[in-house]
Design an enzyme around this catalytic site. Structure first.
Site, PDB file in Angstrom:
ATOM      1  N   LYS A   1      29.062   8.895   1.550  1.00  0.00           N
ATOM      2  CA  LYS A   1      27.802   9.360   2.133  1.00  0.00           C
ATOM      3  C   LYS A   1      26.867   8.190   2.436  1.00  0.00           C
ATOM      4  CE  LYS A   1      23.809  12.324   1.443  1.00  0.00           C
ATOM      5  NZ  LYS A   1      23.051  13.094   0.487  1.00  0.00           N
TER       6      LYS A   1
ATOM      7  N   PRO B   1      26.850  11.806   7.520  1.00  0.00           N
ATOM      8  CA  PRO B   1      26.757  11.886   6.057  1.00  0.00           C
ATOM      9  C   PRO B   1      26.848  13.355   5.629  1.00  0.00           C
ATOM     10  CG  PRO B   1      24.946  10.604   6.982  1.00  0.00           C
ATOM     11  CD  PRO B   1      25.640  11.279   8.121  1.00  0.00           C
TER      12      PRO B   1
ATOM     13  N   ASP C   1      26.782  16.196   2.645  1.00  0.00           N
ATOM     14  CA  ASP C   1      26.450  16.628   1.292  1.00  0.00           C
ATOM     15  C   ASP C   1      26.533  18.151   1.285  1.00  0.00           C
ATOM     16  OD1 ASP C   1      24.132  17.522   2.557  1.00  0.00           O
ATOM     17  OD2 ASP C   1      22.828  16.062   1.582  1.00  0.00           O
TER      18      ASP C   1
ATOM     19  N   HIS D   1      24.265  20.359   1.492  1.00  0.00           N
ATOM     20  CA  HIS D   1      23.414  20.997   2.504  1.00  0.00           C
ATOM     21  C   HIS D   1      24.088  20.985   3.874  1.00  0.00           C
ATOM     22  CE1 HIS D   1      20.314  21.025  -0.522  1.00  0.00           C
ATOM     23  NE2 HIS D   1      20.492  19.725  -0.694  1.00  0.00           N
TER      24      HIS D   1
ATOM     25  N   PHE E   1      19.675  19.069   9.615  1.00  0.00           N
ATOM     26  CA  PHE E   1      19.327  18.806   8.221  1.00  0.00           C
ATOM     27  C   PHE E   1      17.826  18.989   8.004  1.00  0.00           C
ATOM     28  CE2 PHE E   1      18.131  16.106   4.658  1.00  0.00           C
ATOM     29  CZ  PHE E   1      19.041  16.507   3.699  1.00  0.00           C
TER      30      PHE E   1
END
Length: 150
Positions: free
Chosen positions: A60, A78, A80, A82, A137
């Site tokens: 990440k 990246p 994650d 979310h 995001f």
């Protein structure tokens, strides 16, 4: 990490990595768009692997640095929890493939899942993956929700 970076030549080595990436991008003269895309993706993987050589830098962080600082915005995403949830909720159909790692019941982002989420973003937003990643995001953050259209 600092020692390895110093061995590489410090901050200028990172800028050289960025410059070399940009130079090979502009020097690539293929008539086939797919070949160009493959070359661009190979450059991304090269930048990412170099960053992963630094202690404490995981996928990440490597993708964040590549995306925001080393001009790898066409491929670096990246991932994650979310971003995984965005991909799962908005850009994949559970009924299409029950074996898809997006829906395998995992509770954390594994390397296979990480790559699958990147693939979803690259397919949905070719050459705009970083822009889409950042916009989607931020749209998930509660502090920005009031500013979004209904």
């Amino acid at each position: 990490t600092r020692h390895v970076l110093d061995e590489w030549g410090g901050e200028s080595a990172l800028m050289d990595l960025r410059t070399a990436t940009a130079a090979t991008t502009s020097a690539a003269s293929t008539s086939n768009a797919m070949e160009e895309e493959d070359a661009s993706l190979q450059r991304y993987w090269h930048v990412r692997e170099k960053l992963l050589e630094l202690a404490g830098v995981g996928p990440k962080v490597a993708d964040c640095v590549a995306m925001f600082s080393l001009d790898q915005d066409a491929h670096a995403i990246p991932v994650d929890v979310h971003v995984w949830n965005i991909a799962k909720r908005d850009y994949s159909n559970e009924d299409d493939n029950a074996e898809d790692p997006l829906f395998s019941g995992q509770k954390s982002v594994t390397p296979k899942l990480y790559q699958r989420v990147q693939q979803v973003f690259r397919q949905k937003f070719p050459n705009k993956t970083a822009w889409a990643h950042s916009l989607l995001f931020v749209a998930e953050l509660p502090s920005f929700r009031p500013t979004l259209p209904p």
